[in-house]
Design a protein around this motif. Structure first.
Motif, short mmCIF file in Angstrom:
data_model
loop_
_atom_site.label_atom_id
_atom_site.label_comp_id
_atom_site.label_asym_id
_atom_site.label_seq_id
_atom_site.Cartn_x
_atom_site.Cartn_y
_atom_site.Cartn_z
N ARG A 5 1.04 -1.23 -0.13
CA ARG A 5 -0.13 -0.23 -0.52
C ARG A 5 1.12 0.86 0.46
O ARG A 5 2.00 1.29 0.20
CB ARG A 5 -1.13 -0.06 1.42
CG ARG A 5 -2.12 -0.95 1.29
CD ARG A 5 -2.81 -1.36 2.67
NE ARG A 5 -3.35 -1.83 3.09
CZ ARG A 5 -2.52 -3.03 4.21
NH1 ARG A 5 -2.17 -2.61 4.85
NH2 ARG A 5 -4.22 -3.70 3.89
N LEU A 27 -7.08 6.54 -0.86
CA LEU A 27 -6.31 7.10 -1.55
C LEU A 27 -5.46 7.83 -1.57
O LEU A 27 -4.34 8.49 -1.56
CB LEU A 27 -6.69 6.05 -2.88
CG LEU A 27 -5.52 4.52 -2.74
CD1 LEU A 27 -6.72 4.06 -4.52
CD2 LEU A 27 -4.48 4.04 -2.96
N ALA A 96 1.86 1.87 -9.09
CA ALA A 96 0.55 2.13 -8.76
C ALA A 96 -0.60 0.67 -9.64
O ALA A 96 0.10 0.50 -10.84
CB ALA A 96 -0.69 2.16 -8.14
N ALA A 122 1.57 0.31 -4.96
CA ALA A 122 -0.12 -0.20 -4.68
C ALA A 122 -0.60 -0.93 -5.32
O ALA A 122 -0.22 -0.77 -6.94
CB ALA A 122 -0.60 1.46 -4.55
N VAL A 124 -4.43 -1.75 -6.83
CA VAL A 124 -5.68 -1.60 -6.72
C VAL A 124 -6.02 -2.44 -7.32
O VAL A 124 -6.22 -2.71 -8.59
CB VAL A 124 -5.48 0.01 -6.78
CG1 VAL A 124 -7.35 -0.21 -6.45
CG2 VAL A 124 -4.24 0.89 -6.41
N LEU A 138 -5.53 8.36 -9.17
CA LEU A 138 -4.04 8.18 -9.14
C LEU A 138 -3.01 8.84 -9.41
O LEU A 138 -2.08 8.81 -9.31
CB LEU A 138 -3.80 6.51 -9.11
CG LEU A 138 -4.17 5.44 -8.66
CD1 LEU A 138 -5.02 4.16 -9.24
CD2 LEU A 138 -4.25 4.92 -7.35
N ILE A 145 1.01 4.53 -13.67
CA ILE A 145 0.06 3.30 -13.09
C ILE A 145 0.38 2.29 -14.36
O ILE A 145 0.13 2.47 -15.11
CB ILE A 145 -1.05 4.55 -13.78
CG1 ILE A 145 -1.10 5.29 -12.38
CG2 ILE A 145 -2.80 3.41 -13.14
CD1 ILE A 145 -2.46 6.48 -12.77
#
Length: 253
Positions: A5, A27, A96, A122, A124, A138, A145
């Motif tokens: 996380r 988040l 993420a 992270a 998700v 994000l 990402i």
């Protein structure tokens, strides 16, 4: 493999157990706590003028030796994707992975073996119909990402909004979906060559050779081979022993 996380507080409720709206709010709070976007320098959202560097032989095969901020990249699952995550998080950036908990997960152990920092990644769990919204949130605080949702559908209008958000914030979206290649600024095509170290049903992989084509606008601008070798529980990118320098097609006319 383990999920990490943005915050390491042990008492925090697992994000996966919360409704999506609460996850997004959590988040946002966690990203607000990251100083200066994870220690990154101020980001200029102009593709080609602001690059997240990828060091070593893998970066040598990328335009500008890295990933242009504010762009979308198409890269299949595997060692190269883990190498991009490792390069970003090792330099202090945050990332993420948007994924379906019911499907196969990206092997974060491979990213760690390549030098990545798992505490900066992270994971998700994202419904297919909320992808654009989650990416938009994000992009406010993360550098990379990864979209690893093979069945997600995004309406063209939402896709354009998402791309605009990436450009405005200087975030990089890496999609593992091959059907998104036409939408991507950079496409990485990867072919795995023979693997070394395995005998007849036994042994340990000692080396993997990968041929990589980097395409921009549908045109191959760089092509070459990288060698992945393991040592002492870690993995490193290497140039081939022969023809070590990658072929740069952009300079060949």
């Amino acid at each position: 493999m383990r999920s990490t996380r943005l915050s390491s507080e042990p008492a925090r409720t697992d994000l996966a157990a919360l409704p999506l709206d609460q996850r997004l709010a959590r988040l946002r709070q966690q990203m607000d706590a990251i100083p200066t976007h994870g220690g990154s320098a101020a980001r200029t959202p102009v593709p080609g003028h602001d690059v997240l560097p990828v060091p070593g032989p893998l970066g040598d095969l990328l335009p500008d030796n890295g990933l242009a901020r504010g762009t979308m990249v198409a890269c299949p699952r595997g060692a190269v994707l883990c190498g991009l995550l490792a390069a970003a998080t090792a330099s202090g950036r945050h990332a993420a992975i948007l994924t379906d908990p019911a499907g196969p997960q990206i092997g974060l152990l491979a990213a760690w073996e390549l030098g990545g920092v798992l505490e900066r990644i992270a994971v998700v769990h994202t419904p297919d119909d909320r992808v654009a919204e989650v990416v938009g949130v994000l992009a406010d605080g993360l550098d990379v990402i990864v979209l690893d949702l093979p069945f997600a559908h995004i309406r063209p209008s939402d896709l354009e909004k998402m791309r605009g958000r990436l450009r405005a914030r200087g975030a990089i979206l890496v999609t593992t979906r091959s059907d998104w290649a036409r939408q991507a600024h950079l496409v990485l095509r990867i072919q795995r060559r023979p693997t070394y170290g395995l005998g007849r049903g036994r042994g340990r992989v000692s080396q993997i050779d990968l041929d990589i084509d980097a395409l921009v606008g549908g045109r191959c601008v760089r092509r070459g081979r990288v060698v992945l070798r393991g040592h002492g529980g870690r993995t490193r990118w290497n140039h081939p022993d022969i023809d070590a320098a990658p072929l740069t097609l952009a300079n060949t006319g």
